[in-house]
Scaffold this active site. Structure first.
Site, PDB file in Angstrom:
ATOM      1  N   PHE A  14       0.810  -1.229   0.000  1.00 38.77           N
ATOM      2  CA  PHE A  14       0.000   0.000   0.000  1.00 38.77           C
ATOM      3  C   PHE A  14       0.845   1.281   0.000  1.00 38.77           C
ATOM      4  CE2 PHE A  14      -2.060   2.810   3.405  1.00 38.77           C
ATOM      5  CZ  PHE A  14      -2.650   3.653   2.487  1.00 38.77           C
ATOM      6  N   ASP A  60      12.880 -11.646  -1.108  1.00 36.88           N
ATOM      7  CA  ASP A  60      12.626 -11.546   0.332  1.00 36.88           C
ATOM      8  C   ASP A  60      13.716 -10.700   0.974  1.00 36.88           C
ATOM      9  OD1 ASP A  60      12.215 -12.034   3.030  1.00 36.88           O
ATOM     10  OD2 ASP A  60      11.968 -14.197   2.781  1.00 36.88           O
ATOM     11  N   GLU A  83       5.390  -7.201   7.508  1.00 33.95           N
ATOM     12  CA  GLU A  83       4.072  -7.701   7.863  1.00 33.95           C
ATOM     13  C   GLU A  83       3.441  -6.554   8.637  1.00 33.95           C
ATOM     14  OE1 GLU A  83       2.428 -10.411   7.121  1.00 33.95           O
ATOM     15  OE2 GLU A  83       4.050 -11.272   5.947  1.00 33.95           O
ATOM     16  N   THR A  99      10.194 -11.125   9.059  1.00 34.72           N
ATOM     17  CA  THR A  99      10.339 -10.038   8.081  1.00 34.72           C
ATOM     18  C   THR A  99      10.732  -8.723   8.742  1.00 34.72           C
ATOM     19  OG1 THR A  99       8.900 -10.940   6.378  1.00 34.72           O
ATOM     20  CG2 THR A  99       9.028  -8.549   6.489  1.00 34.72           C
ATOM     21  N   THR A 124       6.499   3.197  12.531  1.00 39.58           N
ATOM     22  CA  THR A 124       5.094   3.492  12.825  1.00 39.58           C
ATOM     23  C   THR A 124       4.952   4.195  14.170  1.00 39.58           C
ATOM     24  OG1 THR A 124       3.038   2.389  13.503  1.00 39.58           O
ATOM     25  CG2 THR A 124       5.012   1.072  13.631  1.00 39.58           C
ATOM     26  N   ASP A 125       3.866   4.965  14.317  1.00 42.18           N
ATOM     27  CA  ASP A 125       3.607   5.595  15.621  1.00 42.18           C
ATOM     28  C   ASP A 125       3.216   4.557  16.671  1.00 42.18           C
ATOM     29  OD1 ASP A 125       1.010   4.981  14.769  1.00 42.18           O
ATOM     30  OD2 ASP A 125       0.207   6.996  15.072  1.00 42.18           O
ATOM     31  N   GLU A 126       2.931   3.326  16.240  1.00 42.37           N
ATOM     32  CA  GLU A 126       2.522   2.305  17.204  1.00 42.37           C
ATOM     33  C   GLU A 126       3.658   1.905  18.141  1.00 42.37           C
ATOM     34  OE1 GLU A 126      -0.115  -0.732  15.864  1.00 42.37           O
ATOM     35  OE2 GLU A 126      -0.918   0.503  14.256  1.00 42.37           O
ATOM     36  N   TYR A 150       3.053  -6.843  16.486  1.00 40.00           N
ATOM     37  CA  TYR A 150       3.428  -6.013  15.328  1.00 40.00           C
ATOM     38  C   TYR A 150       4.286  -4.834  15.769  1.00 40.00           C
ATOM     39  CZ  TYR A 150       2.962  -2.141  12.018  1.00 40.00           C
ATOM     40  OH  TYR A 150       3.228  -1.069  11.195  1.00 40.00           O
ATOM     41  N   ALA A 152       5.914  -4.382  18.499  1.00 38.26           N
ATOM     42  CA  ALA A 152       7.181  -4.827  19.092  1.00 38.26           C
ATOM     43  C   ALA A 152       8.196  -5.160  18.004  1.00 38.26           C
ATOM     44  CB  ALA A 152       6.945  -6.038  19.991  1.00 38.26           C
ATOM     45  N   LYS A 154       8.307  -3.867  15.009  1.00 30.21           N
ATOM     46  CA  LYS A 154       8.745  -2.616  14.379  1.00 30.21           C
ATOM     47  C   LYS A 154       9.722  -1.867  15.296  1.00 30.21           C
ATOM     48  CE  LYS A 154       7.477  -1.122  10.943  1.00 30.21           C
ATOM     49  NZ  LYS A 154       7.976  -1.331   9.548  1.00 30.21           N
ATOM     50  N   LEU A 206     -16.775  -2.636  14.588  1.00 31.06           N
ATOM     51  CA  LEU A 206     -16.052  -1.679  15.437  1.00 31.06           C
ATOM     52  C   LEU A 206     -15.635  -2.396  16.714  1.00 31.06           C
ATOM     53  CD1 LEU A 206     -18.515   1.194  14.763  1.00 31.06           C
ATOM     54  CD2 LEU A 206     -16.030   1.504  14.629  1.00 31.06           C
ATOM     55  N   ARG A 273     -10.337  -5.879  20.401  1.00 36.58           N
ATOM     56  CA  ARG A 273      -9.033  -6.498  20.092  1.00 36.58           C
ATOM     57  C   ARG A 273      -8.269  -6.644  21.417  1.00 36.58           C
ATOM     58  NH1 ARG A 273      -5.484  -2.581  16.503  1.00 36.58           N
ATOM     59  NH2 ARG A 273      -6.065  -3.803  14.703  1.00 36.58           N
TER      60      ARG A 273
HETATM   61  N1  LIG Z   1      -0.552   1.069   6.961  1.00 32.62           N
HETATM   62  C1  LIG Z   1      -0.309   1.955   7.916  1.00 32.62           C
HETATM   63  O1  LIG Z   1      -1.235   2.580   8.426  1.00 32.62           O
HETATM   64  C2  LIG Z   1       1.107   2.212   8.370  1.00 32.62           C
HETATM   65  C3  LIG Z   1       1.344   3.287   9.232  1.00 32.62           C
HETATM   66  C4  LIG Z   1       2.658   3.548   9.622  1.00 32.62           C
HETATM   67  C5  LIG Z   1       3.686   2.772   9.168  1.00 32.62           C
HETATM   68  N2  LIG Z   1       3.422   1.724   8.342  1.00 32.62           N
HETATM   69  C6  LIG Z   1       4.570   0.940   7.859  1.00 32.62           C
HETATM   70  O2  LIG Z   1       4.663   1.224   6.476  1.00 32.62           O
HETATM   71  C7  LIG Z   1       5.191   0.100   5.776  1.00 32.62           C
HETATM   72  C8  LIG Z   1       4.257  -0.288   4.655  1.00 32.62           C
HETATM   73  O3  LIG Z   1       2.980  -0.593   5.207  1.00 32.62           O
HETATM   74  P1  LIG Z   1       1.759  -0.989   4.269  1.00 32.62           P
HETATM   75  O4  LIG Z   1       0.525  -0.664   5.016  1.00 32.62           O
HETATM   76  O5  LIG Z   1       1.996  -0.440   2.926  1.00 32.62           O
HETATM   77  O6  LIG Z   1       1.945  -2.570   4.241  1.00 32.62           O
HETATM   78  P2  LIG Z   1       1.350  -3.656   3.216  1.00 32.62           P
HETATM   79  O7  LIG Z   1       1.065  -4.847   4.078  1.00 32.62           O
HETATM   80  O8  LIG Z   1       0.270  -3.084   2.385  1.00 32.62           O
HETATM   81  O9  LIG Z   1       2.567  -3.976   2.241  1.00 32.62           O
HETATM   82  C9  LIG Z   1       3.715  -4.654   2.665  1.00 32.62           C
HETATM   83  C10 LIG Z   1       4.509  -5.032   1.422  1.00 32.62           C
HETATM   84  O10 LIG Z   1       5.729  -5.655   1.862  1.00 32.62           O
HETATM   85  C11 LIG Z   1       5.914  -6.850   1.105  1.00 32.62           C
HETATM   86  N3  LIG Z   1       6.681  -7.793   1.949  1.00 32.62           N
HETATM   87  C12 LIG Z   1       6.260  -8.418   3.086  1.00 32.62           C
HETATM   88  N4  LIG Z   1       7.235  -9.215   3.545  1.00 32.62           N
HETATM   89  C13 LIG Z   1       8.289  -9.073   2.713  1.00 32.62           C
HETATM   90  C14 LIG Z   1       9.597  -9.624   2.689  1.00 32.62           C
HETATM   91  N5  LIG Z   1      10.002 -10.500   3.627  1.00 32.62           N
HETATM   92  N6  LIG Z   1      10.433  -9.257   1.703  1.00 32.62           N
HETATM   93  C15 LIG Z   1      10.033  -8.385   0.735  1.00 32.62           C
HETATM   94  N7  LIG Z   1       8.797  -7.844   0.706  1.00 32.62           N
HETATM   95  C16 LIG Z   1       7.940  -8.177   1.691  1.00 32.62           C
HETATM   96  C17 LIG Z   1       4.526  -7.344   0.797  1.00 32.62           C
HETATM   97  O11 LIG Z   1       4.508  -8.225  -0.316  1.00 32.62           O
HETATM   98  C18 LIG Z   1       3.804  -6.032   0.517  1.00 32.62           C
HETATM   99  O12 LIG Z   1       3.942  -5.638  -0.830  1.00 32.62           O
HETATM  100  C19 LIG Z   1       5.366  -0.994   6.820  1.00 32.62           C
HETATM  101  O13 LIG Z   1       6.713  -1.010   7.209  1.00 32.62           O
HETATM  102  C20 LIG Z   1       4.475  -0.567   7.955  1.00 32.62           C
HETATM  103  O14 LIG Z   1       4.958  -1.038   9.190  1.00 32.62           O
HETATM  104  C21 LIG Z   1       2.164   1.424   7.922  1.00 32.62           C
END
Ligand SMILES: NC(=O)c1ccc[n+]([C@@H]2O[C@H](COP(=O)([O-])OP(=O)(O)OC[C@H]3O[C@@H](n4cnc5c(N)ncnc54)[C@H](O)[C@@H]3O)[C@@H](O)[C@H]2O)c1
Length: 336
Positions: A14, A60, A83, A99, A124-126, A150, A152, A154, A206, A273
């Site tokens: 994403f 990977d 993840e 990962t 992440t802010d988490e 998750y 932890a 990060k 919710l 949750r």
């Molecule tokens: N979604 C949120 O609200 C949010 C907020 C803050 C930070 N983040 C961080 O932003 C980053 C992206 O989040 P997202 O929501 O786009 O995640 P997502 O789950 O949509 O995408 C993760 C991507 O990483 C790839 N991936 C997973 N394991 C892999 C590996 N071992 N090697 C190579 N590729 C791998 C997946 O195929 C996928 O394309 C993450 O690091 C997440 O912790 C997300």
């Protein structure tokens, strides 16, 4: 700081895909390499329109050989790969450590060997943990108190990143982004789950009383924030990225139902949750001081996102039909 060859891990997910689209517009001179394992969350459709302009490697980040190959001749690495779903980390945290922790370590070692100019870790802010019952906005010097597997994983990754900066002199920066929404988001996360459920007249689940508050930020703003930190962040520092919003789950559900003209009766309160964090809020002043300016209010960002899901029904219907999505809905929500 200038870069030529830039590796984006997790670029088929994403936020990574949103960043790839942004980077191709803003830095047309870059050679972009995307390294992505294509887990359940990775989707090449997210990059379909730009495939001819990037080098895509399926691999990977936790594989030393695949990481080293991707980073050959690279100037910068942006590690989005992860993840990313808290609920899945409660069902099975193994892949999160593999990962998010091990993968980040392998990538750091590959970056060191490749001699990259900068390593940006997307965090992440988490990692700050729950701010429930306070008016506090987390600042970068606050202690990390992650409470889910998750978060932890990060936080563990962040420590490895900073340690590589200190121990090996690697130029590292970290972004701590808040809850993000926008196009291409996998429909397990709250906003696309609610939009796609509402479009199918299914209930919007919710947690608890729906009062948990998040600082929702549009993916475009998250991408521009990451870009600002990549270019102007100080080595060894972390930067909060947030939208200065405080929005509850109930408010998200009501805004989506109103936008789609669906009845309020689709709101469904379900068992909470476990270990749910009730409030995250970051102070993004340090990133703003780099010149980062957000484009979106929540109202405008949500309206555009609802439109995107309305117009890209095939995209999310294909994702929702896959067994990984069906299994999560069954294993997680059907029990609540
Ligand atoms: N979604 C949120 O609200 C949010 C907020 C803050 C930070 N983040 C961080 O932003 C980053 C992206 O989040 P997202 O929501 O786009 O995640 P997502 O789950 O949509 O995408 C993760 C991507 O990483 C790839 N991936 C997973 N394991 C892999 C590996 N071992 N090697 C190579 N590729 C791998 C997946 O195929 C996928 O394309 C993450 O690091 C997440 O912790 C997300």
């Amino acid at each position: 700081m200038n870069f030529k060859r830039v590796v984006i891990t997790g670029g088929a997910g994403f936020i990574g895909a949103n960043y790839v689209h942004y980077a191709l517009e803003t830095h047309p001179d870059w050679e972009l390499v995307v390294l992505d394992k294509l887990t359940y969350a990775g989707n090449l459709e997210n990059l379909e329109t730009v495939m001819s302009r990037i080098e895509f490697l399926q691999g990977d980040i936790a594989s030393p050989a695949e990481a080293s190959q991707a980073l050959r001749d690279a100037d910068a690495v942006l590690n989005f790969a992860a993840e990313s779903h808290v609920d899945r980390s409660l069902l099975d945290p193994t892949a999160f450590v593999r990962t998010n922790v091990e993968g980040t370590l392998v990538l750091l070692e590959a970056a060191r060997q490749a001699g990259v100019k900068r390593f940006l870790q997307v965090s992440t802010d988490e990692v700050y943990g729950d701010l429930h019952g306070t008016q506090h906005h987390s600042v970068e010097a606050d202690p990390l108190r992650p409470r889910s597997p998750y978060a932890a994983s990060k936080a563990g990754a962040e420590h490895l990143v900073l340690a590589h900066g200190i121990s090996h002199g690697l130029d590292v920066v970290i972004t701590r982004g808040s809850n993000t929404y926008g196009p291409y988001q996998y429909p397990e996360k709250i906003i696309p789950l609610f939009i796609t459920n509402a479009l199918q007249d299914q209930p919007l689940p919710l947690y608890g009383d729906g009062s948990a508050v998040r600082d929702y930020m549009h993916a475009y703003d998250h991408a521009t924030g990451i870009d600002a930190v990549l270019h102007r962040g100080v080595s060894g520092e972390a930067y909060n990225l947030g939208a200065r919003e405080q929005i509850s789950g109930v408010q998200v559900a009501e805004a989506i139902l109103a936008a789609l003209g669906k009845p309020a009766s689709l709101k469904k309160f379900v068992a909470d949750r476990p270990g749910h964090d009730y409030r995250y809020s970051v102070d993004p002043s340090r990133a703003e001081a780099l010149g980062w300016v957000r484009r979106y209010s929540f109202e405008q960002g949500l309206a555009e996102t609802v439109e995107w899901y309305r117009h890209n029904r095939g995209w999310w219907e294909r994702v929702r039909q896959k067994k990984e999505h069906q299994n999560l809905m069954q294993d997680w929500y059907a029990q609540r």
